[in-house]
Design an enzyme around this catalytic site. Structure first.
Site, PDB file in Angstrom:
ATOM      1  N   SER A 174       8.693  21.496  -9.235  1.00  0.00           N
ATOM      2  CA  SER A 174       9.908  20.729  -8.954  1.00  0.00           C
ATOM      3  C   SER A 174      11.047  21.262  -9.814  1.00  0.00           C
ATOM      4  O   SER A 174      10.983  21.213 -11.044  1.00  0.00           O
ATOM      5  CB  SER A 174       9.710  19.248  -9.247  1.00  0.00           C
ATOM      6  OG  SER A 174      10.989  18.633  -9.240  1.00  0.00           O
ATOM      7  N   HIS A 230       9.839  22.824  -4.817  1.00  0.00           N
ATOM      8  CA  HIS A 230      10.044  21.427  -4.439  1.00  0.00           C
ATOM      9  C   HIS A 230      11.416  21.002  -4.956  1.00  0.00           C
ATOM     10  O   HIS A 230      11.707  21.129  -6.152  1.00  0.00           O
ATOM     11  CB  HIS A 230       8.935  20.576  -5.053  1.00  0.00           C
ATOM     12  CG  HIS A 230       8.985  19.129  -4.690  1.00  0.00           C
ATOM     13  ND1 HIS A 230       8.486  18.630  -3.504  1.00  0.00           N
ATOM     14  CD2 HIS A 230       9.472  18.064  -5.373  1.00  0.00           C
ATOM     15  CE1 HIS A 230       8.656  17.322  -3.473  1.00  0.00           C
ATOM     16  NE2 HIS A 230       9.257  16.941  -4.597  1.00  0.00           N
ATOM     17  N   ASP A 282      14.108  18.042  -5.365  1.00  0.00           N
ATOM     18  CA  ASP A 282      14.236  16.582  -5.409  1.00  0.00           C
ATOM     19  C   ASP A 282      15.696  16.171  -5.301  1.00  0.00           C
ATOM     20  O   ASP A 282      16.482  16.368  -6.238  1.00  0.00           O
ATOM     21  CB  ASP A 282      13.657  16.063  -6.724  1.00  0.00           C
ATOM     22  CG  ASP A 282      12.139  16.125  -6.736  1.00  0.00           C
ATOM     23  OD1 ASP A 282      11.527  15.544  -5.821  1.00  0.00           O
ATOM     24  OD2 ASP A 282      11.577  16.755  -7.652  1.00  0.00           O
ATOM     25  N   MET A 313      18.297  13.142  -5.048  1.00  0.00           N
ATOM     26  CA  MET A 313      18.389  11.708  -5.389  1.00  0.00           C
ATOM     27  C   MET A 313      19.836  11.242  -5.284  1.00  0.00           C
ATOM     28  O   MET A 313      20.745  11.970  -5.694  1.00  0.00           O
ATOM     29  CB  MET A 313      17.903  11.498  -6.823  1.00  0.00           C
ATOM     30  CG  MET A 313      16.506  12.001  -7.077  1.00  0.00           C
ATOM     31  SD  MET A 313      16.070  11.744  -8.814  1.00  0.00           S
ATOM     32  CE  MET A 313      14.418  12.453  -8.817  1.00  0.00           C
ATOM     33  N   HIS A 316      12.647  17.101  -0.850  1.00  0.00           N
ATOM     34  CA  HIS A 316      12.197  15.709  -0.898  1.00  0.00           C
ATOM     35  C   HIS A 316      13.453  14.844  -0.990  1.00  0.00           C
ATOM     36  O   HIS A 316      14.078  14.765  -2.048  1.00  0.00           O
ATOM     37  CB  HIS A 316      11.285  15.558  -2.131  1.00  0.00           C
ATOM     38  CG  HIS A 316      10.844  14.166  -2.424  1.00  0.00           C
ATOM     39  ND1 HIS A 316      10.214  13.829  -3.617  1.00  0.00           N
ATOM     40  CD2 HIS A 316      10.920  13.010  -1.702  1.00  0.00           C
ATOM     41  CE1 HIS A 316       9.926  12.548  -3.613  1.00  0.00           C
ATOM     42  NE2 HIS A 316      10.350  12.019  -2.473  1.00  0.00           N
ATOM     43  N   MET A 338      15.313  11.699  -1.416  1.00  0.00           N
ATOM     44  CA  MET A 338      15.258  10.309  -1.921  1.00  0.00           C
ATOM     45  C   MET A 338      16.648   9.724  -1.726  1.00  0.00           C
ATOM     46  O   MET A 338      17.357   9.406  -2.698  1.00  0.00           O
ATOM     47  CB  MET A 338      14.830  10.325  -3.395  1.00  0.00           C
ATOM     48  CG  MET A 338      13.366  10.698  -3.570  1.00  0.00           C
ATOM     49  SD  MET A 338      12.936  11.162  -5.258  1.00  0.00           S
ATOM     50  CE  MET A 338      13.286  12.920  -5.172  1.00  0.00           C
ATOM     51  N   MET A 363       3.421   9.614  -3.127  1.00  0.00           N
ATOM     52  CA  MET A 363       4.002   9.507  -4.476  1.00  0.00           C
ATOM     53  C   MET A 363       2.976   8.875  -5.418  1.00  0.00           C
ATOM     54  O   MET A 363       2.403   7.821  -5.110  1.00  0.00           O
ATOM     55  CB  MET A 363       5.245   8.612  -4.471  1.00  0.00           C
ATOM     56  CG  MET A 363       6.453   9.152  -3.736  1.00  0.00           C
ATOM     57  SD  MET A 363       6.988  10.801  -4.212  1.00  0.00           S
ATOM     58  CE  MET A 363       7.346  10.608  -5.968  1.00  0.00           C
ATOM     59  N   ASP A 368       2.888  13.978  -5.523  1.00  0.00           N
ATOM     60  CA  ASP A 368       4.069  14.176  -6.375  1.00  0.00           C
ATOM     61  C   ASP A 368       4.159  13.071  -7.411  1.00  0.00           C
ATOM     62  O   ASP A 368       4.240  11.893  -7.053  1.00  0.00           O
ATOM     63  CB  ASP A 368       5.306  14.159  -5.457  1.00  0.00           C
ATOM     64  CG  ASP A 368       6.615  14.452  -6.165  1.00  0.00           C
ATOM     65  OD1 ASP A 368       6.608  14.774  -7.365  1.00  0.00           O
ATOM     66  OD2 ASP A 368       7.661  14.355  -5.482  1.00  0.00           O
TER      67      ASP A 368
HETATM   68  C1  DX5 Z   1      10.126  12.116  -8.872  1.00  0.00           C
HETATM   69  C2  DX5 Z   1      10.195  13.434  -8.145  1.00  0.00           C
HETATM   70  C3  DX5 Z   1       9.214  14.411  -8.635  1.00  0.00           C
HETATM   71  C4  DX5 Z   1       9.385  14.825 -10.062  1.00  0.00           C
HETATM   72  C5  DX5 Z   1       8.021  15.127 -10.585  1.00  0.00           C
HETATM   73  O1  DX5 Z   1      10.960  11.214  -8.239  1.00  0.00           O
HETATM   74  O2  DX5 Z   1       9.969  13.252  -6.763  1.00  0.00           O
HETATM   75  O3  DX5 Z   1       9.144  15.563  -7.784  1.00  0.00           O
HETATM   76  O4  DX5 Z   1      10.214  15.940 -10.244  1.00  0.00           O
HETATM   77  O5  DX5 Z   1       8.121  15.308 -11.956  1.00  0.00           O
HETATM   78  P1  DX5 Z   1       6.828  15.322 -12.879  1.00  0.00           P
HETATM   79  O6  DX5 Z   1       5.939  16.398 -12.365  1.00  0.00           O
HETATM   80  O7  DX5 Z   1       7.407  15.607 -14.223  1.00  0.00           O
HETATM   81  O8  DX5 Z   1       6.195  13.962 -12.768  1.00  0.00           O
HETATM   82 ZN    ZN Z   2       9.612  15.028  -5.446  1.00  0.00          ZN
END
Ligand code: DX5
Ligand code: ZN
Length: 220
Positions: free
Chosen positions: A10, A35, A37, A39, A68, A70, A139, A176
């Protein structure tokens, strides 16, 4: 059916001031996918980055971009992520009333479509969208932040593995949140084939990336 374990670092845990060198180093270290993320500070209580940053990263690796989302709503932005060079676009089941429509939209743009379930969402939420999914993401933290502790949902992962096997389709099962060399063993045993890892991939800086990935694969 896919049996090889794929590691998807990620980028949330990368050095944002040096994304080009981070992407190249992680690519050379053996990452399978990236990956990404996204947000929005609304669906999740944090803001990360969006399509323009992904577009800027795109020339620096040939590997799969696994985004991903969010964000809610997601539909108005899906085309932007497709055009930014994402290969797999994954939307949350909880992000709105029409996840089926969102998956149809992703497929209509020629991209692979993923559906993600928060820890509290039952696997039954997948029942009527499995036909459209190329990937299911479970998740194992509440989304919004890297570096959180793994929530043991291995029974849920195993239940989704059974659903996928029964579907007869080649659907990736991704996990994840809180994935380390230790928790990786649990989720692989439960049937996951794609492991997202932020903290555990990027810890120690570029010199450690290859050994971090090996450890996540169970080869360390
Ligand atoms: C959390 C993200 C993850 C995050 C994982 O909301 O979707 O992809 O980056 O981070 P780690 O591996 O540090 O838990
Ligand atoms: Zn993620």
């Amino acid at each position: 059916m896919t049996s090889e374990t794929l590691i998807a670092p990620s980028v949330l845990s990368a050095d944002f001031a040096n994304l080009e060198s981070e992407i190249k180093a992680m690519d050379a270290a053996g990452a399978d996918w990236f990956h990404l993320d996204v947000m929005d500070g609304h669906f999740v209580p944090n803001i990360s980055y969006g399509a323009p940053v992904i577009k800027a990263m795109r020339p620096h690796t040939q590997k799969i971009f696994d985004v991903h989302l969010m964000i809610a709503p997601c539909d108005p932005y899906i085309q932007d992520f497709a055009e930014a060079g994402c290969d797999i676009i994954t939307i949350h089941s909880e992000a709105g009333p029409h996840p089926h429509r969102s998956l149809q939209l992703i497929k209509s743009l020629g991209k692979k479509a993923g559906i993600v379930l928060n820890p509290a969402t039952p696997v039954s939420a997948l029942e009527h969208v499995m036909d459209l999914a190329d990937l299911v993401l479970i998740m194992t933290v509440n989304p919004g932040f890297g570096g959180q502790s793994f929530i043991d949902l291995c029974d849920k992962i195993a239940a989704v593995r059974r659903m996928i096997d029964q579907s007869g389709r080649d659907i990736h099962l991704e996990v994840d949140g809180g994935i380390t060399a230790e928790t990786s063993k649990l989720v692989r045993a439960a049937g996951a084939n794609v492991l997202v890892a932020g903290t555990a991939s990027f810890k120690g800086g570029p010199d450690a990336y290859a050994s971090n990935i090996k450890a996540l694969r169970g080869e360390g």
